[in-house]
Design an enzyme around this catalytic site. Structure first.
Site, short mmCIF file in Angstrom:
data_model
loop_
_atom_site.label_atom_id
_atom_site.label_comp_id
_atom_site.label_asym_id
_atom_site.label_seq_id
_atom_site.Cartn_x
_atom_site.Cartn_y
_atom_site.Cartn_z
N LYS A 91 0.96 -1.19 -0.12
CA LYS A 91 -0.05 -0.05 -0.10
C LYS A 91 0.83 1.18 -0.16
O LYS A 91 1.93 1.53 1.04
CB LYS A 91 -0.79 0.01 1.38
CG LYS A 91 -2.15 -0.95 1.32
CD LYS A 91 -3.02 -0.75 2.26
CE LYS A 91 -4.19 -1.76 2.08
NZ LYS A 91 -4.05 -3.04 1.95
N ASP A 107 -1.26 -2.19 -3.98
CA ASP A 107 -2.82 -2.47 -3.59
C ASP A 107 -3.51 -0.85 -4.06
O ASP A 107 -3.00 0.01 -4.09
CB ASP A 107 -3.02 -2.66 -1.97
CG ASP A 107 -2.71 -3.89 -1.70
OD1 ASP A 107 -2.78 -4.69 -2.44
OD2 ASP A 107 -2.69 -4.21 -0.36
N GLN A 132 -10.40 -1.00 -8.92
CA GLN A 132 -11.56 -1.44 -8.05
C GLN A 132 -13.00 -1.17 -8.95
O GLN A 132 -13.08 -0.19 -9.48
CB GLN A 132 -11.61 -0.32 -7.06
CG GLN A 132 -10.48 -0.79 -6.11
CD GLN A 132 -10.10 0.58 -5.24
OE1 GLN A 132 -9.86 1.68 -5.70
NE2 GLN A 132 -10.05 0.46 -4.08
N ARG A 174 -4.83 -6.52 -11.01
CA ARG A 174 -5.78 -7.32 -10.33
C ARG A 174 -7.24 -6.40 -10.54
O ARG A 174 -7.11 -5.43 -10.37
CB ARG A 174 -5.16 -7.34 -8.74
CG ARG A 174 -6.26 -7.75 -7.54
CD ARG A 174 -5.72 -7.38 -6.42
NE ARG A 174 -4.63 -8.17 -6.00
CZ ARG A 174 -3.84 -7.51 -4.84
NH1 ARG A 174 -4.32 -6.59 -4.17
NH2 ARG A 174 -2.76 -7.78 -4.59
N GLY A 213 -13.77 -3.69 -4.66
CA GLY A 213 -13.37 -2.50 -4.00
C GLY A 213 -13.81 -2.32 -2.66
O GLY A 213 -14.87 -2.99 -2.19
N ALA A 214 -13.09 -1.87 -1.55
CA ALA A 214 -13.43 -2.03 -0.04
C ALA A 214 -13.72 -0.88 0.42
O ALA A 214 -13.65 -1.08 1.78
CB ALA A 214 -12.30 -2.95 0.54
N THR A 243 -11.80 -12.01 -6.30
CA THR A 243 -13.14 -12.15 -5.97
C THR A 243 -13.28 -13.65 -5.32
O THR A 243 -12.86 -14.62 -5.66
CB THR A 243 -14.18 -11.70 -7.09
OG1 THR A 243 -15.46 -11.80 -6.62
CG2 THR A 243 -13.88 -12.80 -8.35
N HIS A 244 -14.29 -13.77 -4.43
CA HIS A 244 -14.80 -14.82 -3.86
C HIS A 244 -16.43 -15.15 -4.33
O HIS A 244 -16.78 -16.12 -3.96
CB HIS A 244 -14.88 -14.58 -2.36
CG HIS A 244 -13.62 -14.28 -1.68
ND1 HIS A 244 -13.56 -12.78 -1.50
CD2 HIS A 244 -12.43 -14.60 -1.36
CE1 HIS A 244 -12.20 -12.71 -1.04
NE2 HIS A 244 -11.74 -13.68 -0.98
N ARG A 263 -12.85 -6.34 6.26
CA ARG A 263 -13.22 -7.81 6.16
C ARG A 263 -14.60 -8.08 6.70
O ARG A 263 -15.57 -8.35 6.29
CB ARG A 263 -12.34 -8.87 6.62
CG ARG A 263 -10.83 -8.76 6.04
CD ARG A 263 -10.83 -9.33 4.53
NE ARG A 263 -11.48 -8.28 3.63
CZ ARG A 263 -10.64 -7.07 3.03
NH1 ARG A 263 -9.48 -6.82 3.55
NH2 ARG A 263 -11.33 -6.23 2.23
P1 FDA Z 1 -18.70 -10.14 -2.31
O1 FDA Z 1 -18.20 -9.05 -1.22
O2 FDA Z 1 -20.05 -9.90 -2.75
O3 FDA Z 1 -18.64 -11.65 -1.53
C1 FDA Z 1 -19.17 -12.66 -2.37
C2 FDA Z 1 -19.05 -13.82 -1.42
O4 FDA Z 1 -17.63 -14.24 -0.97
C3 FDA Z 1 -19.79 -13.61 -0.37
O5 FDA Z 1 -20.98 -14.02 -0.47
C4 FDA Z 1 -19.13 -14.77 0.66
O6 FDA Z 1 -19.47 -16.02 0.57
C5 FDA Z 1 -17.85 -14.47 0.43
N1 FDA Z 1 -17.07 -13.43 1.08
C6 FDA Z 1 -16.68 -12.36 0.52
N2 FDA Z 1 -16.01 -11.59 1.48
C7 FDA Z 1 -15.97 -12.31 2.64
C8 FDA Z 1 -15.37 -12.19 3.95
N3 FDA Z 1 -14.64 -11.23 4.34
N4 FDA Z 1 -15.35 -13.33 4.94
C9 FDA Z 1 -16.24 -14.49 4.66
N5 FDA Z 1 -16.91 -14.53 3.18
C10 FDA Z 1 -16.57 -13.74 2.31
N6 FDA Z 1 -9.82 -4.08 -2.22
C11 FDA Z 1 -9.49 -2.77 -2.43
O7 FDA Z 1 -10.25 -1.87 -2.12
N7 FDA Z 1 -8.20 -2.78 -2.87
C12 FDA Z 1 -7.31 -3.83 -3.06
O8 FDA Z 1 -6.04 -3.41 -3.21
C13 FDA Z 1 -7.74 -4.98 -2.67
N8 FDA Z 1 -6.94 -6.28 -2.92
C14 FDA Z 1 -7.69 -7.42 -2.60
C15 FDA Z 1 -6.85 -8.46 -3.05
C16 FDA Z 1 -7.40 -9.68 -3.12
C17 FDA Z 1 -6.70 -10.90 -3.38
C18 FDA Z 1 -8.87 -9.96 -2.59
C19 FDA Z 1 -9.46 -11.31 -2.86
C20 FDA Z 1 -9.67 -8.72 -2.55
C21 FDA Z 1 -8.98 -7.39 -2.28
N9 FDA Z 1 -9.69 -6.53 -2.14
C22 FDA Z 1 -9.11 -5.19 -2.27
C23 FDA Z 1 -10.81 -6.57 -1.39
C24 FDA Z 1 -12.25 -6.45 -2.74
O9 FDA Z 1 -12.39 -5.22 -2.99
C25 FDA Z 1 -13.50 -6.90 -1.84
O10 FDA Z 1 -13.97 -5.90 -0.89
C26 FDA Z 1 -13.68 -8.31 -1.39
O11 FDA Z 1 -12.86 -9.10 -2.01
C27 FDA Z 1 -15.09 -8.77 -1.38
O12 FDA Z 1 -15.77 -8.70 -2.69
P2 FDA Z 1 -15.92 -10.25 -3.27
O13 FDA Z 1 -15.61 -9.92 -4.84
O14 FDA Z 1 -15.34 -11.32 -2.62
O15 FDA Z 1 -17.58 -10.09 -3.30
#
Ligand code: FDA
Length: 302
Positions: free
Chosen positions: A94, A128, A157, A178, A182-183, A220-221, A283
């Site tokens: 970061k 990041d 993001q 990547r 977005g978080a 993504t998950h 998270r």
């Molecule tokens: P979503 O949040 O919709 O989740 C889909 C499903 O995944 C959920 O229904 C659940 O089953 C599972 N899940 C997701 N998050 C979970 C959790 N915390 N605990 C348990 N289960 C969970 N963001 C950013 O702003 N800057 C960055 O540099 C990064 N870098 C980054 C790297 C990597 C490898 C990952 C996987 C993620 C990031 N992120 C990030 C975070 C990203 O922006 C996002 O907030 C999270 O990945 C959650 O989004 P999903 O795509 O998983 O979908």
């Protein structure tokens, strides 16, 4: 509310001091020390996964702290190389941890040195993405780092309205990008806020990256987005070594193993270090079930 709490020093002190917090932290964070990061990396690599390591720390406010963050990465890279965990493990950085908020040149210089050490160690760095006020500076630093270290990874993001245009710029030969949802808590003026709009934006960026000539890293998950990515790989005739999946340490570990067994590269984002508070709160904000788990642990005396 949780994202607001993630920026409160008062809440940080209260949560960090609560003893049961440790059990929750361990689910998502490898531990406080470099040895913890190495142990977790070793186990993940042994089980067929790749890794990207994040030394936790953000919003660094002094040059001394920025230098300390840089030095932690140097120590980590030397340890990874000695343990022969490169190139399976790369690192995520970061820029705010390196002083971006008060001295852009300092952050660039530190990032440049980290990239040089990563290159010596036989691996690479991904920058990041943080809140939208840092996006221009981060992409500018990325382009400058890529002059000497072309494999330096970018992060887009999908929730940011600008990201489709950034994806087009970055979908070029050799460019590691990547894509995540977005978080951070962002205003409607710069970011989509509804889940549906964010998912649709993710797919639009995915299409751009998968149809380009770079190396997409799909972070993504979300089961639907994982399935759409597999579909687009077929559509755009990308073999399994021409893109990768990325997931967070402690989130959907069975799915990580399933995808790796299916022949995909799956990289696990492993955070470590004592400054886990902001990361953990993001998270928790992503999933109500995590918050319930956390609150149960906090209220438990065991
Ligand atoms: P979503 O949040 O919709 O989740 C889909 C499903 O995944 C959920 O229904 C659940 O089953 C599972 N899940 C997701 N998050 C979970 C959790 N915390 N605990 C348990 N289960 C969970 N963001 C950013 O702003 N800057 C960055 O540099 C990064 N870098 C980054 C790297 C990597 C490898 C990952 C996987 C993620 C990031 N992120 C990030 C975070 C990203 O922006 C996002 O907030 C999270 O990945 C959650 O989004 P999903 O795509 O998983 O979908």
């Amino acid at each position: 509310m949780i994202l607001a709490a993630s920026r409160s020093a008062q809440v940080a002190r209260a949560v960090s001091a609560a003893p049961p917090t440790a059990a929750v932290v361990r689910r998502f964070v490898a531990g406080d020390h470099t040895e913890d990061a190495l142990r977790v990396t070793h186990d993940l690599v042994k089980s067929g996964l790749s890794v990207t390591l994040d030394r936790l720390g953000e919003d660094t406010t002094t040059p001394e702290l920025a230098q300390a963050a840089r030095d932690e990465y140097v120590v980590l890279l030397e340890a990874l190389s000695t343990a022969e965990l490169t190139p399976a493990a790369e690192i995520s950085v970061k820029l705010s941890a390196l002083g971006l908020s008060f001295d852009r040149k300092l952050a660039y210089d530190h990032a440049h040195l980290i990239c040089a050490k990563a290159s010596e160690a036989g691996t690479t760095v991904t920058l990041d993405a943080e809140d939208h006020t840092t996006t221009d500076a981060a992409l500018d630093i990325l382009q400058r780092l890529r002059v000497d270290f072309p494999t330096t990874g970018a992060v887009l993001q999908a929730y940011l309205r600008r990201s489709e245009a950034d994806a087009r710029t970055l979908a070029t030969a050799g460019s590691r990008v990547r894509l995540c949802k977005g978080a951070y808590a962002e205003p409607e003026s710069v970011a989509h806020s509804s889940r549906l709009e964010i998912d649709k934006a993710y797919v639009r960026c995915l299409n751009i990256l998968m149809s380009g000539t770079g190396y997409p890293m799909l972070a993504t998950h979300d089961p639907r987005l994982v399935a759409i990515t597999e579909d687009r790989a077929k559509w755009f005739d990308r073999s399994s070594d021409e893109f990768e999946f990325q997931m967070l340490y402690g989130v959907r570990p069975n799915e990580q193993q399933r995808l790796a067994a299916a022949g995909y590269t799956v990289r696990v984002y492993v955070p470590y270090g004592p400054q886990w508070y902001g990361y953990l709160m993001r998270r928790l904000a992503e999933r109500p079930a995590n918050t319930a788990f956390f609150l149960r642990a906090l209220s438990s005396r065991s």
